[in-house]
Enzyme design. Structure first.
Site, PDB file in Angstrom:
ATOM      1  CG  HIS A   4      34.838  -9.794   8.646  1.00 10.47           C
ATOM      2  ND1 HIS A   4      34.565 -11.000   9.256  1.00 10.47           N
ATOM      3  CD2 HIS A   4      34.543  -9.987   7.325  1.00 10.47           C
ATOM      4  CE1 HIS A   4      34.135 -11.866   8.372  1.00 10.47           C
ATOM      5  NE2 HIS A   4      34.097 -11.274   7.178  1.00 10.47           N
ATOM      6  CG  HIS A  50      29.645 -11.242   8.443  1.00 11.00           C
ATOM      7  ND1 HIS A  50      29.681 -10.001   7.830  1.00 11.00           N
ATOM      8  CD2 HIS A  50      30.445 -12.041   7.692  1.00 11.00           C
ATOM      9  CE1 HIS A  50      30.446 -10.044   6.752  1.00 11.00           C
ATOM     10  NE2 HIS A  50      30.928 -11.276   6.659  1.00 11.00           N
ATOM     11  CG  ASP A  64      31.996  -9.440   3.542  1.00  8.85           C
ATOM     12  OD1 ASP A  64      32.927  -9.832   4.261  1.00  8.85           O
ATOM     13  OD2 ASP A  64      30.984 -10.120   3.288  1.00  8.85           O
ATOM     14  NE  ARG A  79      28.871 -22.215   8.869  1.00  9.92           N
ATOM     15  CZ  ARG A  79      29.131 -21.104   8.177  1.00  9.92           C
ATOM     16  NH1 ARG A  79      30.386 -20.736   7.972  1.00  9.92           N
ATOM     17  NH2 ARG A  79      28.157 -20.378   7.685  1.00  9.92           N
TER      18      ARG A  79
END
Length: 343
Positions: A217, A274, A219, A284
């Protein structure tokens, strides 16, 4: 539910036992990206003159860069990460008290309202006007997590405004604050997200493919600031269409150009696609500040940047209109395409 979760403050490594999830059919996979990308531009904030030029070059070429010597307290970052680890280690029933995310609050695997899923759980918080004012809505969040998040957001927002001011100076656009002021406005529609990507014990069954933690996607906002622990997973798509694994660096911050800034520069800067892939061994934890403008702000190319005779590539829209359109789309959609002018 997480069986165990701990944090080493020295190395800021998040460790946990994998969560058992017997059905991976609902999650996307992707080809493995074996090579670590070493070409991410590095911006040293202690050298402001050089930094301005390098930031603009990075925004043009990658839409993405890493910032070092940023001046943000690593103790503050460690405190926030520790509190986030504690929150995500809570029993599932307890975390669910702060959800479901709509869009703010706790979410688990479901991303947005349109069927997107990922191997992720998260907290999404509005920063308008201040994080602490939203506490009553999310009873599972501790006082110390709220405090750490509030302090962290203030520090990162200040750093983002500094970067945006550098961009304005290097591009020769004005008046002062035309970019940074949008994020600094008391009505700024910014938000903050804490992501937790659990280890996946079933990756061997995927025949060498990776499990998607958060799908590809861009941002929507002006610019985003990311910081993660020392676990890998973040990937960006380069201009040649290939995916590149970004090396983890727990002491630095990664900046990414958003759709709004792409429009405001009339395509000179490109918002970067990303994604995050899952790891079979390590959890993570990442924290992202999304710097957005006020809801009624018109998102148009900056007049002082446009050359004589240059036309806007996009139809005029407000941030509120674009935000609504993005919210009603799927994660991987080309959201700006709906606003491109027909040639």
């Amino acid at each position: 539910m997480l069986l165990s979760l701990s944090l080493s403050h020295k190395n800021m490594v998040v460790l946990s036992k994998p969560v058992v999830h017997t059905d991976l059919a609902n999650f996307q996979t992707c080809k493995s990206t074996s090579d670590i990308f070493t070409g991410v531009p590095v911006i040293d904030m202690s050298d402001a003159i050089a930094a301005k030029k390098l930031i603009v070059e990075a925004c043009r070429e990658f839409g993405f860069f890493k910032v070092i010597n940023h001046g943000i307290s690593l103790e503050l970052v460690a405190m926030l990460e520790s509190e986030a680890v504690d929150f995500f280690a809570l029993p599932q029933q307890e975390k669910d008290r702060s959800g479901p995310a709509s869009p703010f609050g706790y979410g688990n695997t479901r991303i947005g309202p349109n069927g997107d899923t990922g191997w992720v759980e998260y907290l999404l918080l509005s920063t308008r006007p201040a994080l602490m004012l939203h506490k009553p809505n999310f009873p599972a969040i501790s006082e110390t997590l709220w405090f750490a998040a509030d302090e962290y957001v203030s520090a990162v927002a200040k750093m983002l405004k500094e970067v945006l001011e550098m961009i304005s100076e290097e591009l020769g656009i004005g008046p002062r604050g035309c970019l940074s002021g949008l994020v600094g406005d008391e009505k700024s529609d910014s938000c903050f997200r804490l992501n937790h990507y659990r280890p996946c014990p079933y990756l061997e069954a995927l025949s060498g493919r990776n499990l998607i933690g958060f799908g590809e996607h861009t941002d929507s906002q002006i610019m985003s600031v990311l910081r993660s622990c020392n676990a890998p997973g973040l990937e960006i798509r380069l201009q040649n269409g290939t995916w590149a694994a970004v090396p983890s660096d727990q002491t630095s911050f990664y900046f990414s150009v958003g759709d709004s800034l792409q429009v405001m520069t009339n395509g000179r800067f490109k918002s970067v696609k990303h994604r995050v892939v899952s790891n079979c061994l390590k959890s993570r934890v990442s924290m992202i500040y999304f710097g957005g403008p006020p809801l009624n702000e018109k998102i148009v190319p900056l007049c002082s940047l446009m050359e004589e005779g240059e036309e806007s590539m996009y139809e005029e829209f407000t941030w509120s209109e674009y935000k609504k359109s993005a919210y009603n789309s799927n994660l991987g959609d080309d959201r700006l395409k709906l606003f491109e002018k027909i040639k």
